[in-house]
Design a protein around this motif. Structure first.
Motif, PDB file in Angstrom:
ATOM      1  N   CYS A 108     -53.224 -16.056  -9.406  1.00  0.00           N
ATOM      2  CA  CYS A 108     -51.997 -15.875 -10.818  1.00  0.00           C
ATOM      3  C   CYS A 108     -52.108 -14.945 -11.710  1.00  0.00           C
ATOM      4  O   CYS A 108     -54.219 -14.845 -12.165  1.00  0.00           O
ATOM      5  CB  CYS A 108     -51.454 -16.704 -12.057  1.00  0.00           C
ATOM      6  N   GLY A 109     -52.094 -13.382 -11.049  1.00  0.00           N
ATOM      7  CA  GLY A 109     -53.053 -12.641 -12.524  1.00  0.00           C
ATOM      8  C   GLY A 109     -52.386 -11.787 -13.268  1.00  0.00           C
ATOM      9  O   GLY A 109     -51.004 -12.006 -13.798  1.00  0.00           O
ATOM     10  N   ASP A 123     -49.706 -14.190  -6.974  1.00  0.00           N
ATOM     11  CA  ASP A 123     -49.045 -14.954  -6.424  1.00  0.00           C
ATOM     12  C   ASP A 123     -48.097 -15.177  -7.444  1.00  0.00           C
ATOM     13  O   ASP A 123     -46.833 -15.032  -7.212  1.00  0.00           O
ATOM     14  CB  ASP A 123     -49.266 -16.491  -5.893  1.00  0.00           C
ATOM     15  N   SER A 124     -48.466 -14.683  -8.463  1.00  0.00           N
ATOM     16  CA  SER A 124     -47.405 -14.232  -9.631  1.00  0.00           C
ATOM     17  C   SER A 124     -48.696 -13.756 -11.029  1.00  0.00           C
ATOM     18  O   SER A 124     -49.551 -13.678 -10.857  1.00  0.00           O
ATOM     19  CB  SER A 124     -47.362 -15.503 -10.657  1.00  0.00           C
ATOM     20  N   ALA A 154     -38.562 -11.924 -23.545  1.00  0.00           N
ATOM     21  CA  ALA A 154     -38.167 -13.115 -22.465  1.00  0.00           C
ATOM     22  C   ALA A 154     -37.382 -11.973 -22.276  1.00  0.00           C
ATOM     23  O   ALA A 154     -37.177 -12.302 -20.588  1.00  0.00           O
ATOM     24  CB  ALA A 154     -36.859 -14.194 -23.467  1.00  0.00           C
ATOM     25  N   ASP A 155     -37.213 -10.430 -22.406  1.00  0.00           N
ATOM     26  CA  ASP A 155     -36.059  -9.917 -21.464  1.00  0.00           C
ATOM     27  C   ASP A 155     -36.764 -10.170 -20.623  1.00  0.00           C
ATOM     28  O   ASP A 155     -36.520  -8.944 -19.053  1.00  0.00           O
ATOM     29  CB  ASP A 155     -35.858  -8.773 -22.358  1.00  0.00           C
ATOM     30  N   LYS A 156     -38.834  -9.666 -20.704  1.00  0.00           N
ATOM     31  CA  LYS A 156     -39.298  -8.862 -19.549  1.00  0.00           C
ATOM     32  C   LYS A 156     -39.462  -9.693 -19.177  1.00  0.00           C
ATOM     33  O   LYS A 156     -39.332 -10.056 -17.924  1.00  0.00           O
ATOM     34  CB  LYS A 156     -40.866  -8.215 -20.403  1.00  0.00           C
ATOM     35  N   VAL A 157     -39.876 -11.393 -19.375  1.00  0.00           N
ATOM     36  CA  VAL A 157     -40.473 -12.063 -17.608  1.00  0.00           C
ATOM     37  C   VAL A 157     -38.295 -12.036 -16.929  1.00  0.00           C
ATOM     38  O   VAL A 157     -38.923 -12.072 -15.686  1.00  0.00           O
ATOM     39  CB  VAL A 157     -40.200 -13.212 -18.870  1.00  0.00           C
ATOM     40  N   THR A 158     -37.416 -12.446 -17.705  1.00  0.00           N
ATOM     41  CA  THR A 158     -36.221 -12.168 -16.777  1.00  0.00           C
ATOM     42  C   THR A 158     -36.133 -10.894 -15.996  1.00  0.00           C
ATOM     43  O   THR A 158     -35.787 -11.212 -14.749  1.00  0.00           O
ATOM     44  CB  THR A 158     -35.275 -12.171 -17.353  1.00  0.00           C
ATOM     45  N   ILE A 175     -41.238 -11.284  -8.935  1.00  0.00           N
ATOM     46  CA  ILE A 175     -42.362 -11.840  -9.057  1.00  0.00           C
ATOM     47  C   ILE A 175     -42.172 -13.459 -10.177  1.00  0.00           C
ATOM     48  O   ILE A 175     -42.161 -12.892 -10.918  1.00  0.00           O
ATOM     49  CB  ILE A 175     -43.072 -10.738  -9.638  1.00  0.00           C
ATOM     50  N   PRO A 176     -42.876 -14.042  -9.512  1.00  0.00           N
ATOM     51  CA  PRO A 176     -42.846 -14.949 -10.475  1.00  0.00           C
ATOM     52  C   PRO A 176     -43.682 -14.655 -11.508  1.00  0.00           C
ATOM     53  O   PRO A 176     -44.766 -14.563 -11.415  1.00  0.00           O
ATOM     54  CB  PRO A 176     -43.903 -15.944  -9.330  1.00  0.00           C
ATOM     55  N   VAL A 177     -43.476 -15.867 -12.897  1.00  0.00           N
ATOM     56  CA  VAL A 177     -43.949 -15.887 -14.290  1.00  0.00           C
ATOM     57  C   VAL A 177     -44.093 -17.088 -14.786  1.00  0.00           C
ATOM     58  O   VAL A 177     -43.958 -17.861 -15.439  1.00  0.00           O
ATOM     59  CB  VAL A 177     -43.141 -14.701 -14.763  1.00  0.00           C
ATOM     60  N   LEU A 178     -45.865 -16.680 -15.115  1.00  0.00           N
ATOM     61  CA  LEU A 178     -46.233 -18.021 -16.223  1.00  0.00           C
ATOM     62  C   LEU A 178     -46.405 -17.730 -17.526  1.00  0.00           C
ATOM     63  O   LEU A 178     -46.894 -16.247 -17.580  1.00  0.00           O
ATOM     64  CB  LEU A 178     -47.632 -17.716 -15.813  1.00  0.00           C
ATOM     65  N   GLY A 179     -45.876 -18.280 -18.217  1.00  0.00           N
ATOM     66  CA  GLY A 179     -46.165 -17.819 -19.466  1.00  0.00           C
ATOM     67  C   GLY A 179     -47.251 -18.066 -20.527  1.00  0.00           C
ATOM     68  O   GLY A 179     -48.238 -18.734 -19.428  1.00  0.00           O
ATOM     69  N   HIS A 180     -47.363 -17.689 -21.615  1.00  0.00           N
ATOM     70  CA  HIS A 180     -47.869 -17.914 -22.550  1.00  0.00           C
ATOM     71  C   HIS A 180     -48.159 -18.468 -23.882  1.00  0.00           C
ATOM     72  O   HIS A 180     -47.952 -17.192 -24.598  1.00  0.00           O
ATOM     73  CB  HIS A 180     -49.709 -17.102 -22.082  1.00  0.00           C
TER      74      HIS A 180
END
Ligand code: KIV
Length: 282
Positions: free
Chosen positions: A82-83, A111-112, A122-126, A133-138
């Protein structure tokens, strides 16, 4: 060795198998953690502090993240890489967020991608997920905006703050994040979030109830000496091993012990003699 897919990580949560994640920033570090069998490698923007010497993660650039992500990716076959998206690489607009996530994913080979923030992101993650592109939240303690949070402090301790964290986690899940890092929050809140959402939670100072754990490599190897957060367990004192090895080298060079014949090359004596003769030396 087969690449660990996001579906595998989701299955691990379902089956109650703990997910292990650790940071790495270079080819040799990634070799080490991959060989040890870690599930996920985070090329964290913590590299700004532990590798580049910045005082915090704010100055880290996309170029730096790309450079280090590429090095890590070259060393890894199985682990999910994850980057991390650095500060101001996604904060301005949805378009900017998708463009930079695309760079880390397409050019960097991650890979994400990971970004900090809850409902407000949330709008950016969507949009990033829609781009494929898979997203890991924080959420919790988000170091890029620590100044707004009163510094590097435990988050979510009041009823109101804990509720906000739960809502943030749910918003990220709804937006399409495949997992969420929970940093420096009370264990009870992390466990509650872990129970309420279907995607894995990866704790760092989130207690044992999370679906997985992450630590900064330099912290757990005793390589970062500026400070050690309470949630870090130091598993080795690699710093002292390195200092002692370099001291030994200096001593051996000064005393003429290194290099010995074992670490030197020779040529035939007659050729040496001819060389001396050809140069008019004795
Ligand atoms: O950059 C980083 O290393 C991180 C971890 C602390 C989760 O974001």
């Amino acid at each position: 060795m087969n690449k660990l897919m996001i579906s595998d990580l989701l299955k691990m949560k379902e089956e109650g198998k703990k997910i292990t994640m650790i940071t790495a920033y270079s080819f040799p570090q990634a070799m080490v953690v991959e060989e040890a069998g870690v599930d996920m490698i985070l090329v964290g923007d913590s590299l700004g502090m532990v590798e580049l010497g910045y005082k915090d993660t704010v100055p880290v650039t996309m170029d730096e993240m790309l450079h280090h992500t590429k090095a890590v990716v070259r060393a890894v076959e199985r682990a999910h890489v994850c980057g991390d998206m650095p500060f101001m690489s996604y904060n301005i607009s949805v378009e900017q967020a998708v463009t930079n996530a695309g760079l880390l994913y397409k050019e960097g080979g991650a890979d994400s991608v990971k970004l900090e923030g809850g409902q407000e992101m949330a709008d950016k993650v969507t949009a990033i997920c829609r781009a494929g592109i898979p997203v890991l939240g924080h959420i919790g303690l988000t170091p890029q905006t620590a100044n707004l949070l009163g510094g590097f402090k435990v988050q979510g301790k009041s009823l109101e703050a804990a509720r906000k964290l739960v809502e943030d986690a749910e918003a990220l899940e709804d937006a399409g994040a495949f997992a969420i890092v929970l940093e420096a929050i009370p264990g009870q809140v992390a466990s509650l979030i872990t129970e309420r959402i279907k995607i894995p939670t990866i704790g760092i100072g989130g207690g044992a109830g999370c679906d997985g754990q992450v630590l900064v490599l330099h912290d757990m190897l005793g390589l970062f000496k500026r400070f050690t957060p309470k949630f870090v367990k130091v598993y080795a004192d690699v710093y002292s091993i390195e200092v002692n090895a370099v001291k030994k080298y200096i001593e051996e060079v000064q005393k003429g012990i290194f290099p010995s014949d074992e670490h030197s090359f020779t040529m035939k004596e007659e050729v040496v003699k001819e060389l001396f003769k050809a140069l008019g030396m004795k």
